[in-house]
Design a protein around this motif. Structure first.
Motif, PDB file in Angstrom:
ATOM      1  N   GLY A  35       1.112  -1.076  -0.149  1.00 43.63           N
ATOM      2  CA  GLY A  35      -0.161  -0.196  -0.055  1.00 43.63           C
ATOM      3  C   GLY A  35       1.383   1.495  -0.475  1.00 43.63           C
ATOM      4  N   SER A  56      -4.366  -5.292   9.938  1.00 43.84           N
ATOM      5  CA  SER A  56      -6.498  -5.954   9.400  1.00 43.84           C
ATOM      6  C   SER A  56      -7.126  -4.396   8.733  1.00 43.84           C
ATOM      7  CB  SER A  56      -6.440  -6.377  10.753  1.00 43.84           C
ATOM      8  OG  SER A  56      -8.232  -6.576  10.170  1.00 43.84           O
ATOM      9  N   ARG A  58      -6.388  -3.136   6.005  1.00 47.47           N
ATOM     10  CA  ARG A  58      -5.943  -1.774   5.520  1.00 47.47           C
ATOM     11  C   ARG A  58      -5.112  -2.340   4.638  1.00 47.47           C
ATOM     12  NH1 ARG A  58      -1.751   0.372  10.035  1.00 47.47           N
ATOM     13  NH2 ARG A  58      -1.173   1.248   8.133  1.00 47.47           N
ATOM     14  N   LEU A  59      -5.442  -3.241   3.837  1.00 44.88           N
ATOM     15  CA  LEU A  59      -5.123  -3.868   2.085  1.00 44.88           C
ATOM     16  C   LEU A  59      -3.021  -4.295   2.786  1.00 44.88           C
ATOM     17  CD1 LEU A  59      -7.026  -1.402  -0.580  1.00 44.88           C
ATOM     18  CD2 LEU A  59      -7.343  -4.389   0.643  1.00 44.88           C
TER      19      LEU A  59
END
Length: 90
Positions: A35, A56, A58-59
């Motif tokens: 990300g 968790s 949050r990609l």
């Protein structure tokens, strides 16, 4: 009374500035990667569970900190060199 309150407030603020110490830069064994983070990521987690809780939803994913896993040292920041003026002719 007002001057005393102002003096105590000022003293409290100044004491806060004096006691604040900068955070020590430290690499932890687990990094959040992907990300918005460049490599190696946000290496701020002591355990895999802490990292997984943070990423968790949050990609992102967790992986070992490569600087610790492979013994790599962070590269020193380049220093800006000041150019000297040429000597004036006499």
């Amino acid at each position: 009374m007002r001057k005393t309150q102002l003096a105590l407030l000022t003293l409290g603020v100044l004491a806060g500035f004096v006691t604040v110490t900068p955070a020590a830069a430290r690499d932890y064994p687990w990094c959040a990667q992907g990300g918005e983070y460049d490599y190696p990521g946000e290496c701020a987690y002591s355990t895999l569970e802490q990292c997984q809780a943070s990423v968790s939803g949050r990609l992102l994913f967790c992986d070992r900190n490569p600087r610790l896993a492979y013994g790599l040292q962070p590269e020193p920041q380049p220093r800006s060199h000041r150019r000297k003026r040429p000597a004036a002719p006499y």
